[in-house]
Write a protein that holds these residues in place. Structure first.
Motif, PDB file in Angstrom:
ATOM      1  N   VAL A 186       0.830  -1.202   0.000  1.00 50.12           N
ATOM      2  CA  VAL A 186       0.000   0.000   0.000  1.00 50.12           C
ATOM      3  C   VAL A 186       0.865   1.252   0.000  1.00 50.12           C
ATOM      4  N   ALA A 187       1.914   1.246   0.852  1.00 50.30           N
ATOM      5  CA  ALA A 187       2.787   2.420   0.950  1.00 50.30           C
ATOM      6  C   ALA A 187       3.541   2.666  -0.355  1.00 50.30           C
ATOM      7  N   ASP A 188       4.107   1.611  -0.927  1.00 52.47           N
ATOM      8  CA  ASP A 188       4.896   1.762  -2.162  1.00 52.47           C
ATOM      9  C   ASP A 188       4.027   2.217  -3.329  1.00 52.47           C
ATOM     10  N   THR A 189       2.840   1.647  -3.440  1.00 55.26           N
ATOM     11  CA  THR A 189       1.950   2.022  -4.536  1.00 55.26           C
ATOM     12  C   THR A 189       1.541   3.480  -4.426  1.00 55.26           C
ATOM     13  N   GLY A 190       1.245   3.924  -3.212  1.00 48.73           N
ATOM     14  CA  GLY A 190       0.897   5.323  -3.010  1.00 48.73           C
ATOM     15  C   GLY A 190       2.044   6.253  -3.335  1.00 48.73           C
ATOM     16  N   GLY A 191       3.247   5.895  -2.892  1.00 49.64           N
ATOM     17  CA  GLY A 191       4.419   6.721  -3.192  1.00 49.64           C
ATOM     18  C   GLY A 191       4.684   6.835  -4.676  1.00 49.64           C
ATOM     19  N   ALA A 238       9.715  13.921  -0.175  1.00 48.14           N
ATOM     20  CA  ALA A 238       8.686  14.590   0.621  1.00 48.14           C
ATOM     21  C   ALA A 238       7.314  14.015   0.305  1.00 48.14           C
ATOM     22  N   ILE A 239       7.023  13.842  -0.971  1.00 50.91           N
ATOM     23  CA  ILE A 239       5.732  13.284  -1.369  1.00 50.91           C
ATOM     24  C   ILE A 239       5.581  11.869  -0.833  1.00 50.91           C
ATOM     25  N   THR A 240       6.655  11.078  -0.939  1.00 55.50           N
ATOM     26  CA  THR A 240       6.612   9.700  -0.452  1.00 55.50           C
ATOM     27  C   THR A 240       6.312   9.656   1.038  1.00 55.50           C
ATOM     28  N   THR A 241       6.947  10.541   1.794  1.00 53.74           N
ATOM     29  CA  THR A 241       6.726  10.569   3.243  1.00 53.74           C
ATOM     30  C   THR A 241       5.296  10.961   3.567  1.00 53.74           C
ATOM     31  N   ILE A 242       4.785  11.974   2.872  1.00 53.44           N
ATOM     32  CA  ILE A 242       3.417  12.439   3.125  1.00 53.44           C
ATOM     33  C   ILE A 242       2.398  11.355   2.802  1.00 53.44           C
ATOM     34  N   VAL A 243       2.564  10.706   1.644  1.00 49.41           N
ATOM     35  CA  VAL A 243       1.575   9.689   1.261  1.00 49.41           C
ATOM     36  C   VAL A 243       1.730   8.422   2.097  1.00 49.41           C
ATOM     37  N   ASP A 244       2.919   8.188   2.624  1.00 51.92           N
ATOM     38  CA  ASP A 244       3.082   7.065   3.558  1.00 51.92           C
ATOM     39  C   ASP A 244       2.186   7.270   4.779  1.00 51.92           C
ATOM     40  N   ILE A 245       2.222   8.497   5.311  1.00 49.51           N
ATOM     41  CA  ILE A 245       1.421   8.811   6.496  1.00 49.51           C
ATOM     42  C   ILE A 245      -0.070   8.701   6.179  1.00 49.51           C
ATOM     43  N   SER A 246      -0.480   9.301   5.052  1.00 45.98           N
ATOM     44  CA  SER A 246      -1.897   9.246   4.678  1.00 45.98           C
ATOM     45  C   SER A 246      -2.324   7.814   4.387  1.00 45.98           C
ATOM     46  N   GLY A 247      -1.432   7.053   3.757  1.00 42.85           N
ATOM     47  CA  GLY A 247      -1.748   5.671   3.426  1.00 42.85           C
ATOM     48  C   GLY A 247      -1.958   4.806   4.653  1.00 42.85           C
ATOM     49  N   LEU A 248      -1.100   4.980   5.650  1.00 43.93           N
ATOM     50  CA  LEU A 248      -1.252   4.199   6.882  1.00 43.93           C
ATOM     51  C   LEU A 248      -2.555   4.540   7.592  1.00 43.93           C
ATOM     52  N   LEU A 249      -2.899   5.829   7.597  1.00 43.30           N
ATOM     53  CA  LEU A 249      -4.154   6.244   8.231  1.00 43.30           C
ATOM     54  C   LEU A 249      -5.353   5.617   7.519  1.00 43.30           C
ATOM     55  N   ILE A 250      -5.331   5.644   6.170  1.00 44.64           N
ATOM     56  CA  ILE A 250      -6.422   5.038   5.397  1.00 44.64           C
ATOM     57  C   ILE A 250      -6.482   3.535   5.649  1.00 44.64           C
TER      58      ILE A 250
END
Length: 465
Positions: free
Chosen positions: A328-333, A441-453
């Motif tokens: 999930v994290a990698d795909t989002g990043g 930066a984008i990867t870090t942000i979407v990692d956080i959002s992805g984990l929350l989702i």
């Protein structure tokens, strides 16, 4: 003369050998027949003391052309090792923009030491060009151009061009000015050659032309040259007087430098104008350029750890969730980085503006929906077919778990794509460089959002605590 890459590499190997002076002398007949750029590439590897001797084999004009193609660090080191009187002869034959670039790198004392050995026209020229900021049209323009008057005949104009004899590689257009040097148009060499000798320049004059001003940014000037497919762009002062031209090769250098800077920023590397070359940059120099973003994002990444820690109970109840967190994290990043790259490029090329942000958002949302369906189906299939032996709570089926994971991944793709598209536009809106919306930066942000989702959906559907 044709030169194979293998032959060029052999010559470079000879040149890089500090004890190869005799060998270089032996191959000088071959070197002298090579294109200037290849000669420069070979001789830039030669030690400065030997280079002084080798330069005697070339005319002053050839020396200036070869030396101008050297890396700036090599030019500066050579200048610092030889007499200023000797160097002035090479310096005067360099293209005006290359002279100014090197002059700006010198210390104030080095500039003072060199100036007395320069002829008055060159001295005035280099001081004038060096006064403009490097990132403006004035900072990258050259003054080697030809001008004629519109009341001349074409024959007289050709004679005038011959008399002025500017640098051979910069006579793309002949610029037509009036008595106070105001630019009124241009005429091409083709026009002059084909026209009858007694035809007036005014009759062949092109009055519709693209130009730039001294204060324009070098990037905007380069974009004009690229957009209108020009070989040179006239640069005017505030009185519309012609003061210089920017050539297409200089525009290419600007575009390349801008792309390099954007790439460094996009990958979280701080640009440093003082560092001129990868090999010349010290290890500590590279460290300084990279450490800031990595440390900053590592600190921000602590949030990811806190999210995972808060859902430890959920992971303990359903360990299968841990198996698909990286997916999930990698795909989002990846989705966010792709979207950001496309938008940053479009902004850089002027294809989209701040006013079109709603259109961009709507387009990227539709793209994200299609991507989410495709990747969601793939994620569901992966869970069902690869995790059939994984232990799961008896109250839930593998199909339901796969469905939740696929839904989480789909929502992550949508949110990441939107974040990747909007973040560069927001940065531009507040006056920053869109490239600072760096991939890390984008990867870090979407990692956080992805984990929350991911964990929010799992906790809601499966009543995990």
């Amino acid at each position: 003369m044709k030169m194979h890459n293998r032959d060029l590499k052999n010559l470079q190997k000879i040149a890089s050998d500090m004890n190869s002076m005799e060998k270089i002398t032996m191959v000088m007949p071959v070197i002298k027949k090579m294109p200037i750029i290849d000669v420069s590439e070979v001789l830039s590897l030669v030690e400065n003391d030997e280079l002084v001797v080798i330069f005697n084999e070339f005319t002053h004009e050839e020396q200036g052309e070869i030396f101008a193609e050297f890396p700036l660090v090599k030019q500066l080191s050579f200048f610092q090792r030889v007499s200023k009187k000797l160097f002035s002869k090479i310096f005067e034959e360099m293209p005006s923009d290359a002279r100014a670039d090197l002059f700006q790198l010198m210390t104030q004392q080095e500039q003072v030491d060199l100036l007395p050995y320069l002829s008055k026209p060159v001295r005035e020229n280099v001081l004038s060009l060096s006064s403009y900021p490097a990132d403006t049209a004035g900072g990258i323009m050259i003054t080697d151009f030809a001008t004629v008057s519109k009341d001349m005949t074409c024959f007289e104009a050709i004679q005038q061009v011959r008399k002025d004899s500017p640098s051979k590689k910069t006579i793309y257009y002949v610029y037509v000015v009036n008595s106070d040097k105001t630019l009124v148009g241009f005429i091409t060499l083709k026009d002059l050659i084909i026209a009858e000798p007694d035809v007036l320049v005014e009759d062949e004059l092109h009055t519709e032309f693209v130009f730039g001003y001294l204060e324009d940014t070098s990037e905007s000037v380069a974009k004009k040259i690229d957009k209108y497919q020009l070989v040179a762009l006239p640069i005017l002062n505030d009185k519309n007087q012609l003061v210089g031209i920017v050539t297409h090769d200089e525009a290419l250098d600007v575009i390349q430098a801008e792309h390099t800077e954007d790439m460094e920023r996009f990958m979280g590397i701080l640009s440093n104008n003082e560092e001129l070359d990868y090999n010349e940059t010290s290890i500590f120099g590279h460290f300084k350029k990279r450490v800031f973003w990595l440390v900053t994002l590592a600190i921000v990444g602590i949030i990811s750890g806190l999210i995972i820690h808060s859902y430890e109970g959920a992971l303990a109840q359903m360990m299968i969730l841990a198996l698909y967190m990286p997916m999930v994290a990698d795909t989002g990043g990846n989705a966010g980085s792709q979207s950001a790259t496309v938008v940053i490029r479009a902004l850089a090329l002027g294809q989209i503006t701040m006013k079109s942000w709603i259109k961009v958002l709507w387009k990227e949302t539709r793209i994200a929906l299609m991507l989410s369906i495709c990747l969601g189906v793939l994620a569901f299939a992966k869970v069902v077919f690869l995790s059939w032996e994984t232990d799961i709570p008896a109250a839930y089926s593998l199909v339901s778990i796969g469905g939740v994971i696929a839904l989480a991944l789909s929502l992550q793709v949508i949110s990441s794509t939107i974040i990747g598209a909007i973040l560069p536009i927001l940065v531009r809106r507040f006056g920053g460089d869109p490239a600072v919306a760096a991939s890390p930066a984008i990867t870090t942000i979407v990692d956080i959002s992805g984990l929350l989702i991911y964990f929010s959906l799992a906790a809601s559907f499966f009543n995990l605590s």
